[in-house]
Write a protein that holds these residues in place. Sequence first.
Motif, short mmCIF file in Angstrom:
data_model
loop_
_atom_site.label_atom_id
_atom_site.label_comp_id
_atom_site.label_asym_id
_atom_site.label_seq_id
_atom_site.Cartn_x
_atom_site.Cartn_y
_atom_site.Cartn_z
N ALA A 1 0.83 -1.21 0.00
CA ALA A 1 0.00 0.00 0.00
C ALA A 1 0.87 1.26 0.00
N GLY A 2 0.29 2.34 -0.51
CA GLY A 2 0.98 3.63 -0.49
C GLY A 2 1.12 4.17 0.92
N GLN A 3 0.23 3.75 1.81
CA GLN A 3 0.31 4.11 3.22
C GLN A 3 -0.04 2.88 4.04
N ALA A 4 0.81 2.54 4.98
CA ALA A 4 0.59 1.35 5.80
C ALA A 4 0.99 1.66 7.25
N LEU A 5 0.09 1.35 8.16
CA LEU A 5 0.35 1.57 9.58
C LEU A 5 0.97 0.32 10.20
N MET A 6 2.02 0.54 10.99
CA MET A 6 2.56 -0.52 11.83
C MET A 6 2.06 -0.24 13.24
N ARG A 7 1.49 -1.25 13.87
CA ARG A 7 0.90 -1.08 15.20
C ARG A 7 1.69 -1.86 16.26
N THR A 8 1.41 -1.55 17.52
CA THR A 8 2.09 -2.22 18.63
C THR A 8 1.55 -3.62 18.88
N GLY A 9 0.37 -3.93 18.37
CA GLY A 9 -0.23 -5.25 18.57
C GLY A 9 -1.11 -5.63 17.41
N LEU B 1 2.62 2.68 15.52
CA LEU B 1 4.03 3.00 15.74
C LEU B 1 4.56 3.88 14.62
N TRP B 2 4.27 3.46 13.38
CA TRP B 2 4.79 4.14 12.20
C TRP B 2 3.73 4.18 11.12
N LEU B 3 3.81 5.21 10.29
CA LEU B 3 3.02 5.27 9.06
C LEU B 3 4.03 5.20 7.92
N TYR B 4 4.01 4.10 7.20
CA TYR B 4 4.93 3.92 6.08
C TYR B 4 4.30 4.48 4.82
N LYS B 5 5.08 5.23 4.07
CA LYS B 5 4.61 5.82 2.83
C LYS B 5 5.49 5.40 1.66
N ARG B 6 6.19 4.28 1.81
CA ARG B 6 7.08 3.76 0.77
C ARG B 6 6.60 2.40 0.31
N ARG B 7 5.89 2.40 -0.77
CA ARG B 7 5.46 1.15 -1.38
C ARG B 7 6.70 0.34 -1.77
N ASP B 8 6.62 -0.96 -1.67
CA ASP B 8 7.68 -1.92 -2.02
C ASP B 8 8.78 -2.04 -0.97
N LEU B 9 8.68 -1.35 0.14
CA LEU B 9 9.68 -1.47 1.19
C LEU B 9 9.67 -2.92 1.68
N PRO B 10 10.85 -3.60 1.70
CA PRO B 10 10.85 -4.99 2.16
C PRO B 10 10.68 -5.07 3.67
N VAL B 11 9.96 -6.11 4.11
CA VAL B 11 9.79 -6.41 5.53
C VAL B 11 9.93 -7.92 5.70
N ARG B 12 10.33 -8.29 6.88
CA ARG B 12 10.46 -9.72 7.22
C ARG B 12 9.28 -10.08 8.11
N ASP C 1 15.82 -1.50 10.09
CA ASP C 1 16.51 -1.00 11.28
C ASP C 1 16.27 -1.88 12.51
N GLY C 2 15.52 -2.96 12.35
CA GLY C 2 15.27 -3.89 13.45
C GLY C 2 13.96 -3.66 14.17
N SER C 3 13.31 -2.51 13.93
CA SER C 3 12.04 -2.26 14.60
C SER C 3 11.00 -3.25 14.09
N ALA C 4 10.11 -3.65 14.98
CA ALA C 4 9.07 -4.62 14.65
C ALA C 4 7.72 -4.14 15.15
N GLY C 5 6.69 -4.57 14.48
CA GLY C 5 5.32 -4.23 14.84
C GLY C 5 4.37 -5.05 14.00
#
Length: 172
Positions: free
Chosen positions: A47-55, A63-74, A89-93
């Motif tokens: 998505a063009g905007q994606a929220l990372m939450r604490t749970g 926690l974060w609002l990502y605005k970078r489509r195609d950003l890799p995540v594990r 950067d190691g942050s998780a959510g």
Amino acid sequence: MDSRIRGNDGVIVRRALLPALVLAVATVAAPAFAQERPLPYWASIAAGQALMRTGPDRTYPALWLYKRRDLPVRVLQVVGPWRRVQEQDGSAGWMLATLLAARRTGVVVAGGLRPIRSGPSNDADLLWQAEPGVIGRISKCDGQFCRIQIGEKVGYIEESGIWGTDPGERVP
């Protein structure tokens, strides 16, 4: 009371059959939905905007609002429609699975410009260099080099130069 109903196509179906028909369709669809890849696995933000939450619920704070489509995540954990993801950067959510794609991508890591070559070898011609933070789509990795598309350009980058693959990973 009539136990029959007429469908849009004029076919008469007994009401007693409808719950069985719905159950049969749900049973066939369930295994495909329930299939999950082994953890951990790589995904990218769709998505063009994606929220990372604490749970794993919309009631948890963002926690974060990502605005970078195609950003890799594990993807580290699955809870219903939620995925616990880790960023470079190691942050998780937690993110909704609908915000993620199976598309493989990589982000160029820090450490200066990274050479993009014409083939999967350090001896291949240098096509250009990518700056740290640039995101590209990965279509193949041989354990040492990955084929990467950045915009309209395609070339090969050393796996150690990107975040979005496991060391020595082979991507078909």
